[in-house]
Design a protein around this motif. Structure first.
Motif, mmCIF file in Angstrom:
data_model
loop_
_atom_site.group_PDB
_atom_site.id
_atom_site.type_symbol
_atom_site.label_atom_id
_atom_site.label_comp_id
_atom_site.label_asym_id
_atom_site.label_seq_id
_atom_site.Cartn_x
_atom_site.Cartn_y
_atom_site.Cartn_z
ATOM 1 N N UNK A 101 0.623 -1.221 0.092
ATOM 2 C CA UNK A 101 0.108 -0.094 0.048
ATOM 3 C C UNK A 101 0.949 1.092 -0.125
ATOM 4 N N UNK A 102 1.957 1.279 0.847
ATOM 5 C CA UNK A 102 2.677 2.538 0.888
ATOM 6 C C UNK A 102 3.544 2.661 -0.359
ATOM 7 N N UNK A 103 3.769 1.688 -1.290
ATOM 8 C CA UNK A 103 4.545 1.891 -2.326
ATOM 9 C C UNK A 103 3.632 2.274 -3.493
ATOM 10 N N UNK A 104 2.362 1.919 -3.444
ATOM 11 C CA UNK A 104 1.320 2.409 -4.241
ATOM 12 C C UNK A 104 1.047 3.747 -4.038
ATOM 13 N N UNK A 105 0.993 4.358 -2.830
ATOM 14 C CA UNK A 105 0.544 5.693 -2.423
ATOM 15 C C UNK A 105 1.912 6.578 -3.096
ATOM 16 N N UNK A 106 2.997 6.094 -2.768
ATOM 17 C CA UNK A 106 4.304 6.817 -3.064
ATOM 18 C C UNK A 106 4.120 7.005 -4.775
ATOM 19 N N UNK A 107 3.988 5.856 -5.288
ATOM 20 C CA UNK A 107 3.785 5.924 -6.788
ATOM 21 C C UNK A 107 2.760 7.124 -7.219
ATOM 22 N N UNK A 108 1.538 6.956 -6.560
ATOM 23 C CA UNK A 108 0.622 7.981 -7.078
ATOM 24 C C UNK A 108 0.949 9.222 -6.830
ATOM 25 N N UNK A 109 1.581 9.618 -5.701
ATOM 26 C CA UNK A 109 1.986 10.906 -5.230
ATOM 27 C C UNK A 109 2.965 11.600 -6.305
ATOM 28 N N UNK A 110 3.930 10.457 -6.842
ATOM 29 C CA UNK A 110 4.900 11.077 -7.627
ATOM 30 C C UNK A 110 4.307 11.309 -8.899
ATOM 31 N N UNK A 111 3.318 10.497 -9.561
ATOM 32 C CA UNK A 111 2.805 10.814 -10.700
ATOM 33 C C UNK A 111 1.770 11.779 -10.997
ATOM 34 N N UNK A 112 1.189 12.129 -9.941
ATOM 35 C CA UNK A 112 0.096 13.146 -9.861
ATOM 36 C C UNK A 112 0.595 14.437 -9.054
ATOM 37 N N UNK A 113 1.520 14.585 -8.320
ATOM 38 C CA UNK A 113 1.894 15.567 -7.677
ATOM 39 C C UNK A 113 0.773 15.941 -6.507
ATOM 40 N N UNK A 114 0.027 15.024 -6.225
ATOM 41 C CA UNK A 114 -0.923 15.224 -5.218
ATOM 42 C C UNK A 114 -0.438 14.219 -3.896
ATOM 43 N N UNK A 115 -1.224 14.704 -2.869
ATOM 44 C CA UNK A 115 -0.917 13.872 -1.578
ATOM 45 C C UNK A 115 -2.022 12.728 -1.478
ATOM 46 N N UNK A 116 -3.201 12.932 -1.989
ATOM 47 C CA UNK A 116 -4.319 11.936 -2.108
ATOM 48 C C UNK A 116 -5.149 12.339 -3.332
ATOM 49 N N UNK A 117 -6.273 11.610 -3.392
ATOM 50 C CA UNK A 117 -7.168 11.810 -4.340
ATOM 51 C C UNK A 117 -8.224 12.872 -4.352
#
Length: 288
Positions: free
Chosen positions: A92-108
């Motif tokens: 989960x943490x890895x997926x969160x980090x990947x999403x943060x990197x690609x979107x430049x957001x902290x969450x959805x």
């Protein structure tokens, strides 16, 4: 005939690998609905709507805010809030980090306040590109706090929804957000506040089953699919073929689930008109 046999034929030229590399990535876009190819610049100018068929491309949270708020300016709420891993869910943490990197957001989601046509509003914009816009603890908490701010300031709240549903990595904690956000909106309703819900492509699962469908006014972009569960699951359950336009904005409008379908170019003028109709005062302190 003999002349035709010996005539030099014309062949299509296949671009070399070097030529392909020299073409800037993202310069052209092919419409997923009609196949029309248009430049990214042309698409941006048309608010990411296909000029040929009217297909509405998905927007991320910041793009929504740019198109909605005056000068694209937002006084953001809770922009330091991040998801943790309370259940120690694998990767989960890895997926969160990947999403943060690609979107430049902290969450959805992005929440905050600004003005639309001079009218002060609280706005929340979900982003499907961050883990499918899934409803986790941070998304639910930020929406709840945004609603509470709207109650305190007596501002209307506008929520742009796009989501695949609850965030599976947070299990029951994710499902709790449905009740929490709904309770906050119930309090807003008791206080006489205005909630405008805007459905975008796609809105499913726990989001559609909670705050997205609790608006005083519910509008949607054209052809935006929304419902509780997907088409395939429903067809397998009822053993029947569903209509081609099932779960689209137009289908739901026809069956009383929506108040209006509004194209992207008309969304901001429509919101301004609704705020004016409901007597929203335009003299509040921005960001106060």
């Amino acid at each position: 005939m003999l002349k035709d046999l010996f005539q030099k034929r014309k062949y299509a030229t296949i671009p070399s690998e070097k030529t392909k590399r020299d073409i800037p990535e993202g310069l052209m876009n092919k419409c997923p609905k009609c196949g029309t190819i248009q430049t990214s610049k042309e698409l941006e100018k048309n608010l990411k709507v296909c000029t040929a068929c009217g297909y509405h491309y998905r927007l991320n949270a910041m793009e929504r805010i740019q198109l909605t708020l005056d000068e694209g300016r937002i006084f953001e709420y809770d922009n330091d809030m991040i998801s943790e891993d309370p259940l120690q869910f694998p990767d989960y943490i890895e997926k969160l980090d990947k999403a943060k990197g690609s979107t430049k957001l902290l969450d959805a989601i992005v929440t905050g306040e600004g003005t639309i046509g001079g009218y002060p509003v609280v706005v929340a914009a979900m982003s499907f590109d961050f883990m499918g816009g899934s409803l986790g603890s941070v998304v639910g908490e930020r929406i709840t706090r945004a609603v509470e701010a709207a109650i305190q300031k007596k501002y209307p709240i506008i929520i742009y929804s796009t989501s695949g549903g609850a965030r599976m990595q947070e299990s029951i904690l994710s499902l709790m957000q449905m009740a929490k956000t709904s309770a906050a909106l119930s309090k807003l309703n008791e206080e006489g506040g205005l909630f405008i819900s805007v459905i975008t492509d796609p809105t499913f699962g726990g989001v559609s089953a909670s705050f997205a469908m609790l608006g005083d006014i519910i509008i949607a972009e054209p052809a935006a699919p929304f419902g509780f569960t997907g088409r395939r699951v429903i067809e397998q359950t009822i053993k029947q073929k569903l209509p081609d336009n099932f779960q689209t904005s137009e289908f739901n409008l026809e069956h009383g689930q929506l108040d209006k379908v509004v194209s992207r170019k008309d969304m901001r003028p429509t919101l301004i008109k609704l705020l004016d109709m409901h007597g929203v005062k335009g003299d509040a302190t921005y960001g106060g």
